[in-house]
Design a protein around this motif. Structure first.
Motif, PDB file in Angstrom:
ATOM      1  N   THR A  65       0.828  -1.216   0.000  1.00  0.00           N
ATOM      2  CA  THR A  65       0.000   0.000   0.000  1.00  0.00           C
ATOM      3  C   THR A  65       0.860   1.262   0.000  1.00  0.00           C
ATOM      4  OG1 THR A  65      -0.152  -0.162   2.416  1.00  0.00           O
ATOM      5  CG2 THR A  65      -1.972  -1.073   1.113  1.00  0.00           C
ATOM      6  N   TRP A  66       2.155   1.122   0.290  1.00  0.00           N
ATOM      7  CA  TRP A  66       3.047   2.282   0.240  1.00  0.00           C
ATOM      8  C   TRP A  66       3.536   2.567  -1.173  1.00  0.00           C
ATOM      9  CZ3 TRP A  66       6.770   1.270   4.986  1.00  0.00           C
ATOM     10  CH2 TRP A  66       6.005   1.313   6.171  1.00  0.00           C
ATOM     11  N   ARG A  67       3.290   1.653  -2.097  1.00  0.00           N
ATOM     12  CA  ARG A  67       3.689   1.887  -3.482  1.00  0.00           C
ATOM     13  C   ARG A  67       2.888   3.039  -4.065  1.00  0.00           C
ATOM     14  NH1 ARG A  67       6.471  -2.004  -6.348  1.00  0.00           N
ATOM     15  NH2 ARG A  67       6.914  -3.957  -5.279  1.00  0.00           N
ATOM     16  N   PRO A  68       3.455   3.838  -4.961  1.00  0.00           N
ATOM     17  CA  PRO A  68       4.802   3.761  -5.539  1.00  0.00           C
ATOM     18  C   PRO A  68       5.812   4.662  -4.826  1.00  0.00           C
ATOM     19  CG  PRO A  68       3.531   5.332  -6.793  1.00  0.00           C
ATOM     20  CD  PRO A  68       2.639   4.858  -5.663  1.00  0.00           C
ATOM     21  N   TRP A  69       5.637   4.844  -3.501  1.00  0.00           N
ATOM     22  CA  TRP A  69       6.466   5.806  -2.769  1.00  0.00           C
ATOM     23  C   TRP A  69       7.179   5.156  -1.593  1.00  0.00           C
ATOM     24  CZ3 TRP A  69       6.535   9.422  -6.137  1.00  0.00           C
ATOM     25  CH2 TRP A  69       5.383   9.826  -6.809  1.00  0.00           C
ATOM     26  N   ARG A  70       7.624   3.911  -1.733  1.00  0.00           N
ATOM     27  CA  ARG A  70       8.241   3.222  -0.600  1.00  0.00           C
ATOM     28  C   ARG A  70       9.548   3.882  -0.165  1.00  0.00           C
ATOM     29  NH1 ARG A  70       8.378  -2.928  -2.373  1.00  0.00           N
ATOM     30  NH2 ARG A  70       9.020  -1.910  -4.331  1.00  0.00           N
ATOM     31  N   SER A  71      10.292   4.465  -1.084  1.00  0.00           N
ATOM     32  CA  SER A  71      11.528   5.165  -0.693  1.00  0.00           C
ATOM     33  C   SER A  71      11.209   6.311   0.259  1.00  0.00           C
ATOM     34  CB  SER A  71      12.244   5.701  -1.930  1.00  0.00           C
ATOM     35  OG  SER A  71      12.581   4.663  -2.830  1.00  0.00           O
ATOM     36  N   TYR A  72      10.124   7.030  -0.019  1.00  0.00           N
ATOM     37  CA  TYR A  72       9.712   8.146   0.831  1.00  0.00           C
ATOM     38  C   TYR A  72       9.196   7.627   2.179  1.00  0.00           C
ATOM     39  CZ  TYR A  72      10.067  11.213  -3.234  1.00  0.00           C
ATOM     40  OH  TYR A  72      10.537  11.931  -4.308  1.00  0.00           O
TER      41      TYR A  72
END
Length: 493
Positions: free
Chosen positions: A471-478
């Motif tokens: 559910t954190w996709r597409p911002w997992r790096s953030y």
């Protein structure tokens, strides 16, 4: 209240990825007009609008009177608007907005091409060089860019040169002839024609129309004193965690962070296509616009270059280092919906995922660590012709490292970077680069994940072996940066 005044994803962005139809295009353009009508700065750089009755194109937040809907046309890039005969608005300066976040996020050929053009590849190597780096024919690159962004590589590079020229005209006292060639133009005549077409003014008129702050800066902006810059970002920005990271990682001789928290200055050396540079970036941010409008701000910087032709390239590399083209609204909306991350996002809206000013350097440093990197600088780094305080060297090039220390994983990585087996430039394919990195003997998956996040600017990377929700996709790096900033990440390892 319009959809563009509310948090969350606007109508036209929710439609991205939907097969285009006449109804789709109408809905998307109506949504964009609502952003213009609301003067919503969240979408500055995401698109541009032009007014057929005036012949001018603007950013969505332009404070001028809102034009009638039937007189408005929309463009994906400033170059597309210029190619259709529109000139830049002198009031909102649309060519100075942050770049579209799409080009840094997207991994397809268009995103890669836009990053390479931003790095100045077309100016240095031509369209053929751009196409060769992408692995496509020049015709295919032209066709795909025109279809997606409304302008080909030559037009996009021309718009970028025009913006570089305007910065130098308005913030430095350099002679016009020097500015023409420093901006990448092949001749003074080409430079004059482009400035007239883009700004409806001669270079001298554009210089005279500079804001008061830029006119004052001219007296101190010289090749020796450096070029003052405002590195614009959209929306909220959290400089503290970025400067904390840079301070922890700073390699002596190449970087330094000085000053008290909140007022720090980051300085580093740069290896550039035509020469070298030293940049200083201030932690404190400037603000623009009215509260509640979604306006962003800027980081103050000053560039000292041995060759002004490197201005565009160095600015783009700084933008990637500080992640200034990100879309914090899209990131915060997705991550803020997660119960674990919601309080972290609320505490640090606009938290960024820092990149790097030199991808090859980052890869080596991620592998060997800070202490060994400092030893490599002293042993193999090139000394600056004119050291500046504690900044004395450039980080060693891969070819130099491969020759000086050929053994072990660092030597294998340096050799792979030097011979092109591993490519980490702005146009590199992220999946291909990851496979090539994993093929380097001794390079582990966790280090490769760091390189993919920082050197390749991938916003959606999770270290191997970690439980990170989809559910954190597409911002997992953030998302992981939020956990690190809150001191929660170590508990997950």
């Amino acid at each position: 209240m319009s959809d563009f005044r509310q948090p969350g994803c606007p109508v036209w962005r929710r439609l991205e990825g939907v097969t285009p139809t006449a109804e789709y295009e109408k809905t998307r353009e109506d949504g964009r007009y609502e952003a213009v009508r609301s003067r919503d700065a969240r979408f500055d750089g995401a698109f541009f609008f032009a007014v057929e009755t005036t012949g001018i194109y603007c950013r969505p937040s332009c404070p001028a009177v809102t034009p009638k809907r039937h007189n408005v046309r929309f463009f994906a890039t400033a170059a597309a608007a210029q190619g259709s005969g529109f000139r830049a608005c002198r009031r909102c300066r649309p060519d100075a907005v942050p770049g579209s976040a799409d080009w840094n996020v997207r991994a397809d050929v268009v995103g890669r091409a836009m990053r390479l053009i931003g790095d100045g590849v077309v100016d240095r190597e031509g369209v053929a060089g751009l196409a060769g780096r992408l692995g496509y024919s020049a015709r295919q690159v032209q066709r795909q860019l025109t279809a997606e962004v409304g302008a080909g590589p030559v037009a996009l590079a021309r718009a970028q040169r025009a913006h570089t020229a305007s910065v130098l005209l308005q913030t430095t006292g350099l002679p016009v002839t020097e500015i023409a060639f420093a901006s990448g133009f092949a001749s003074v005549r080409q430079f004059n024609d482009t400035i007239r077409a883009v700004y409806a003014a001669t270079p001298s008129e554009l210089r005279a129309a500079a804001p008061a702050r830029d006119r004052a800066a001219r007296h101190t902006a010289t090749p020796t004193a450096g070029v003052p810059l405002r590195l614009a970002h959209r929306g909220p920005y959290q400089p503290g965690p970025v400067f904390d990271l840079l301070q922890r990682e700073a390699v002596a001789g190449v970087e330094e962070v000085s000053g008290e928290s909140g007022r720090r200055v980051y300085r580093r050396t740069l290896r550039l296509p035509y020469g070298t540079g030293i940049v200083a970036v201030q932690e404190s941010t400037g603000r623009t616009g009215r509260p509640g409008t979604g306006s962003g701000g800027w980081l103050e910087a000053r560039l000292h270059l041995t060759d002004l032709r490197d201005l565009t390239t160095s600015v783009q590399r700084l933008r990637r280092l500080f992640d200034l083209d990100a879309d914090p609204y899209a990131v915060d909306e997705r991550l803020g919906a997660d119960p674990r991350l919601a309080p972290l996002v609320a505490a640090r809206p606009g938290l960024r995922s820092p990149g790097t000013a030199d991808p090859d350097e980052l890869a080596v440093r991620a592998l060997v660590g800070r202490a060994e990197a400092e030893r490599l600088v002293q042993r193999c780094g090139k000394a600056l012709d004119a050291p500046c305080g504690t900044l004395t060297h450039l980080f060693p090039e891969p070819a130099v490292l491969a020759e000086a220390a050929p053994d072990g994983t660092p030597g294998a990585l340096a050799a792979a970077l030097a011979d092109g087996a591993v490519r980490l430039d702005p146009g590199a394919d992220r999946d291909d680069a990851e496979r090539a990195l994993l093929a380097v003997p001794g390079l582990d998956a966790r280090t490769v994940a760091v390189v993919r996040t920082r050197a390749l600017g991938d916003p959606d990377v999770a270290p191997p072996g970690t439980a990170v929700p989809d559910t954190w996709r597409p911002w997992r790096s953030y998302a992981l940066n939020h956990l690190r900033a809150a001191g929660d990440w170590e508990n997950d390892r």
